[in-house]
Design a protein around this motif. Structure first.
Motif, PDB file in Angstrom:
ATOM      1  N   PHE A   1       0.844  -1.197   0.000  1.00  0.00           N
ATOM      2  CA  PHE A   1       0.000   0.000   0.000  1.00  0.00           C
ATOM      3  C   PHE A   1       0.885   1.256   0.000  1.00  0.00           C
ATOM      4  CE2 PHE A   1      -2.722  -3.323   1.362  1.00  0.00           C
ATOM      5  CZ  PHE A   1      -4.030  -2.947   1.067  1.00  0.00           C
ATOM      6  N   ASN A   2       0.938   1.943  -1.129  1.00  0.00           N
ATOM      7  CA  ASN A   2       1.719   3.176  -1.207  1.00  0.00           C
ATOM      8  C   ASN A   2       1.029   4.336  -0.509  1.00  0.00           C
ATOM      9  OD1 ASN A   2       3.895   2.113  -2.677  1.00  0.00           O
ATOM     10  ND2 ASN A   2       2.736   2.284  -4.596  1.00  0.00           N
ATOM     11  N   GLU A   3      -0.290   4.249  -0.376  1.00  0.00           N
ATOM     12  CA  GLU A   3      -1.061   5.253   0.349  1.00  0.00           C
ATOM     13  C   GLU A   3      -1.949   4.545   1.366  1.00  0.00           C
ATOM     14  OE1 GLU A   3      -3.273   7.761  -2.235  1.00  0.00           O
ATOM     15  OE2 GLU A   3      -1.494   8.668  -3.162  1.00  0.00           O
ATOM     16  N   PHE A   4      -2.147   5.197   2.486  1.00  0.00           N
ATOM     17  CA  PHE A   4      -2.986   4.596   3.517  1.00  0.00           C
ATOM     18  C   PHE A   4      -4.445   4.658   3.070  1.00  0.00           C
ATOM     19  CE2 PHE A   4      -5.027   3.833   7.523  1.00  0.00           C
ATOM     20  CZ  PHE A   4      -4.122   3.057   8.239  1.00  0.00           C
ATOM     21  N   PRO A   5      -5.175   3.541   3.110  1.00  0.00           N
ATOM     22  CA  PRO A   5      -6.582   3.551   2.650  1.00  0.00           C
ATOM     23  C   PRO A   5      -7.458   4.429   3.537  1.00  0.00           C
ATOM     24  CG  PRO A   5      -6.019   1.462   3.700  1.00  0.00           C
ATOM     25  CD  PRO A   5      -4.739   2.213   3.549  1.00  0.00           C
ATOM     26  N   ASN A   6      -8.365   5.148   2.910  1.00  0.00           N
ATOM     27  CA  ASN A   6      -9.216   6.054   3.684  1.00  0.00           C
ATOM     28  C   ASN A   6     -10.620   5.523   3.894  1.00  0.00           C
ATOM     29  OD1 ASN A   6     -10.359   6.349   1.167  1.00  0.00           O
ATOM     30  ND2 ASN A   6      -9.812   8.514   0.918  1.00  0.00           N
ATOM     31  N   ASP A   7     -10.889   4.265   3.508  1.00  0.00           N
ATOM     32  CA  ASP A   7     -12.201   3.670   3.760  1.00  0.00           C
ATOM     33  C   ASP A   7     -12.034   2.348   4.492  1.00  0.00           C
ATOM     34  OD1 ASP A   7     -11.281   1.956   1.799  1.00  0.00           O
ATOM     35  OD2 ASP A   7     -12.878   2.379   0.368  1.00  0.00           O
ATOM     36  N   THR A   8     -13.113   1.893   5.118  1.00  0.00           N
ATOM     37  CA  THR A   8     -13.037   0.700   5.963  1.00  0.00           C
ATOM     38  C   THR A   8     -12.741  -0.561   5.159  1.00  0.00           C
ATOM     39  OG1 THR A   8     -15.473   0.627   5.859  1.00  0.00           O
ATOM     40  CG2 THR A   8     -14.477   1.568   7.847  1.00  0.00           C
ATOM     41  N   ALA A   9     -13.223  -0.634   3.929  1.00  0.00           N
ATOM     42  CA  ALA A   9     -12.952  -1.812   3.103  1.00  0.00           C
ATOM     43  C   ALA A   9     -11.457  -1.910   2.806  1.00  0.00           C
ATOM     44  CB  ALA A   9     -13.759  -1.752   1.810  1.00  0.00           C
ATOM     45  N   GLY A  10     -10.858  -0.816   2.400  1.00  0.00           N
ATOM     46  CA  GLY A  10      -9.430  -0.805   2.114  1.00  0.00           C
ATOM     47  C   GLY A  10      -8.602  -1.044   3.367  1.00  0.00           C
ATOM     48  N   PHE A  11      -9.093  -0.542   4.491  1.00  0.00           N
ATOM     49  CA  PHE A  11      -8.395  -0.707   5.757  1.00  0.00           C
ATOM     50  C   PHE A  11      -8.322  -2.178   6.142  1.00  0.00           C
ATOM     51  CE2 PHE A  11      -8.509  -0.374  10.544  1.00  0.00           C
ATOM     52  CZ  PHE A  11      -7.212   0.111  10.675  1.00  0.00           C
ATOM     53  N   LEU A  12      -9.404  -2.899   5.933  1.00  0.00           N
ATOM     54  CA  LEU A  12      -9.422  -4.336   6.232  1.00  0.00           C
ATOM     55  C   LEU A  12      -8.408  -5.073   5.361  1.00  0.00           C
ATOM     56  CD1 LEU A  12     -10.575  -6.857   7.589  1.00  0.00           C
ATOM     57  CD2 LEU A  12     -12.433  -6.828   5.899  1.00  0.00           C
ATOM     58  N   GLU A  13      -8.349  -4.720   4.088  1.00  0.00           N
ATOM     59  CA  GLU A  13      -7.386  -5.367   3.197  1.00  0.00           C
ATOM     60  C   GLU A  13      -5.955  -5.064   3.625  1.00  0.00           C
ATOM     61  OE1 GLU A  13      -8.248  -7.654   0.948  1.00  0.00           O
ATOM     62  OE2 GLU A  13     -10.234  -7.293   1.841  1.00  0.00           O
ATOM     63  N   LEU A  14      -5.707  -3.846   4.079  1.00  0.00           N
ATOM     64  CA  LEU A  14      -4.379  -3.493   4.583  1.00  0.00           C
ATOM     65  C   LEU A  14      -4.014  -4.354   5.793  1.00  0.00           C
ATOM     66  CD1 LEU A  14      -1.832  -1.741   4.914  1.00  0.00           C
ATOM     67  CD2 LEU A  14      -3.247  -0.100   6.183  1.00  0.00           C
ATOM     68  N   CYS A  15      -4.944  -4.496   6.732  1.00  0.00           N
ATOM     69  CA  CYS A  15      -4.667  -5.274   7.939  1.00  0.00           C
ATOM     70  C   CYS A  15      -4.401  -6.744   7.600  1.00  0.00           C
ATOM     71  CB  CYS A  15      -5.819  -5.144   8.925  1.00  0.00           C
ATOM     72  SG  CYS A  15      -5.922  -3.507   9.692  1.00  0.00           S
ATOM     73  N   LYS A  16      -5.113  -7.264   6.627  1.00  0.00           N
ATOM     74  CA  LYS A  16      -4.867  -8.641   6.184  1.00  0.00           C
ATOM     75  C   LYS A  16      -3.466  -8.773   5.600  1.00  0.00           C
ATOM     76  CE  LYS A  16      -9.695  -9.844   5.044  1.00  0.00           C
ATOM     77  NZ  LYS A  16     -10.629 -10.145   3.923  1.00  0.00           N
ATOM     78  N   ALA A  17      -3.091  -7.811   4.769  1.00  0.00           N
ATOM     79  CA  ALA A  17      -1.782  -7.851   4.127  1.00  0.00           C
ATOM     80  C   ALA A  17      -0.659  -7.680   5.141  1.00  0.00           C
ATOM     81  CB  ALA A  17      -1.698  -6.770   3.052  1.00  0.00           C
ATOM     82  N   MET A  18      -0.884  -6.851   6.150  1.00  0.00           N
ATOM     83  CA  MET A  18       0.148  -6.638   7.163  1.00  0.00           C
ATOM     84  C   MET A  18       0.330  -7.877   8.036  1.00  0.00           C
ATOM     85  SD  MET A  18      -0.258  -2.615   8.202  1.00  0.00           S
ATOM     86  CE  MET A  18       1.302  -2.597   9.085  1.00  0.00           C
ATOM     87  N   LYS A  19      -0.746  -8.547   8.317  1.00  0.00           N
ATOM     88  CA  LYS A  19      -0.622  -9.812   9.072  1.00  0.00           C
ATOM     89  C   LYS A  19       0.194 -10.824   8.270  1.00  0.00           C
ATOM     90  CE  LYS A  19      -3.116 -13.649  11.169  1.00  0.00           C
ATOM     91  NZ  LYS A  19      -4.411 -14.347  11.344  1.00  0.00           N
TER      92      LYS A  19
END
Length: 434
Positions: A169-187
């Motif tokens: 993720f080059n930019e931090f997601p600003n919506d909850t759907a994108g945020f969930l995908e970020l957390c999955k990827a970080m795990k």
């Protein structure tokens, strides 16, 4: 030469106002004068600071007050979780500290035990461009100040920039759907997130209310009817369960200090916190790499379509059992005037956000880009009693961790989402039907 108490108290606000950051005293509201009782001394109970400069600035301001008035002020401190029960005990037994820095709408649980501060509240609001509605609401009841609004402690997403980018993720997601995908990827990368599902006064409540409100749920409607058992709440619980699956284990027992520790220990790379975690890292040479990598942003926007955040708030309670109420009022007035308030905000390094609009001019808010998400905490916060009125029921529901427990029970599998909602509804109705 010793300054006479009466002369000092009569002049202090005018001097402070002139020295403030472009603050213009108004002549529309007469300045109240409070003369400390003979032999007066005070005891203040405050929360344990997360930013050292907050406490240092508060103590320095208190010393100035004592030097000018001769009134000694003893300052005790307790953990965040212990402040609320200590304040409730003091109110119920009619003894203890003269003043307490309370949380959220605690003052609404025992307004008859508190000294009316309306005269002082109106004077300060008139002089310093008005109170922010959110912090004022926590300290007022029926147009009377039952406490003195003190601060909003901003809450923001704090993350390791390189770890977010490594997750794709080059930019931090600003919506909850994108945020969930970020957390999955970080795990998946071994750099997980962590948000508290434990009884954390600040971070636990902030997170739980964001979950609910971002999905357009609410504990009660405008009339105070409990509405937590709803499709919107169910959607928020299901979302919380997916997020929880990406967290580091053990967040169901986290209190306010735990996410700070986990982040600084490198166990997690994404949390929600005040600016304190940044300054802890910045002031420790061993954590220089983490400090350089820290970024902050506001919580993502959910289906509700706009930013909705709680933010920790604190007010000063003055109890009727105080033997020296005039001295206490003089102390509150002194600490809220421009010289002292600006010094405290500056010392807090963007941790404590101003309750009065004039102090938004404090240069601390533009001194570091990390401060940006915290700068408007007082302006943006949504009261925990939303969408109903603040009062005994809202205060008691939060103090009993009804919302926090609902999510904890559901995400850990102790209850189904539907049962967790029903239990929250039952518990909230105990207070809203009183």
């Amino acid at each position: 030469m010793r300054i006479r108490r009466r002369d000092f108290l009569a002049a202090s606000a005018a001097v402070a106002g002139a020295a403030g950051l472009g603050i213009r005293p108004s002549l529309a509201q007469a300045e109240p004068t409070y003369t400390p009782e003979s032999g007066a001394s005070l005891r203040l109970l405050r929360w344990t600071p997360f930013v050292k400069g907050d406490e240092e600035a508060w103590i320095a301001n208190t010393k100035k007050f004592t030097e000018a008035t001769g009134v000694e002020v003893r300052i005790d401190k307790e953990s965040w979780e212990d402040i609320r029960p200590k304040a409730a005990v003091a109110a119920n037994v009619g003894s203890g500290p003269d003043l307490i820095m309370c949380w959220f709408d605690d003052a609404h649980q025992y307004p008859d035990k508190l000294v009316d501060l309306t005269e002082l509240g109106n004077y300060l609001g008139n002089k310093y461009d008005g109170w922010y509605d959110g912090v004022k609401g926590y300290a007022t009841r029926d147009d009377k100040f039952i406490a003195m609004p003190l601060t909003a402690i901003g809450n923001a997403v704090v993350y390791r920039d390189t770890h977010v980018k490594a997750a794709g993720f080059n930019e931090f997601p600003n919506d909850t759907a994108g945020f969930l995908e970020l957390c999955k990827a970080m795990k998946a990368k071994g750099t997980p997130a962590g948000f508290p599902h434990g009884k954390a006064v600040g971070d636990g409540n902030n997170y739980a209310h964001w979950l609910l409100w971002s999905h357009n749920g609410m504990m009660v409607d405008e009339g105070g009817k409990v509405t937590i058992n709803s499709p919107e709440t169910l959607a928020s619980i299901n979302y919380a369960r997916e997020l929880y699956a990406t967290f580091i284990p053990g967040t169901e027992s986290w209190q306010d200090v735990n996410n700070n520790r986990a982040f600084l220990a490198g166990q997690v790379s994404l949390i929600a916190n005040g600016v304190s975690v940044y300054y802890t890292a910045k002031n420790d040479p061993k954590l220089a790499e983490i400090a350089k990598d820290i970024r902050t942003t506001n919580f993502p926007i959910g289906p509700v379509g706009k930013s909705v955040e709680l933010c920790q708030t604190s007010s000063l309670l003055l109890f009727k059992h105080s033997k020296y109420p005039e001295a206490a009022k003089a102390y509150i007035k002194f600490m809220m005037e421009a010289d002292q308030m600006n010094a405290w905000i500056q010392g807090s390094s963007a941790y404590c956000c101003q309750p009065l609009k004039a102090f938004a001019k404090n240069p601390i808010w533009t001194s570091d880009p990390i401060h940006a998400p915290y700068a408007r905490a007082s302006e943006k916060l949504r009261p925990n009693g939303y969408a109903g009125p603040l009062g005994y029921a809202s205060a008691a529901t939060m103090a009993d961790y009804v919302l926090v427990d609902m999510y904890a029970a559901a995400v850990t599998g102790q209850m189904s989402p539907e049962d967790a909602m029903k239990e929250a509804e039952r518990r909230a109705n105990r207070y809203y039907r009183v």
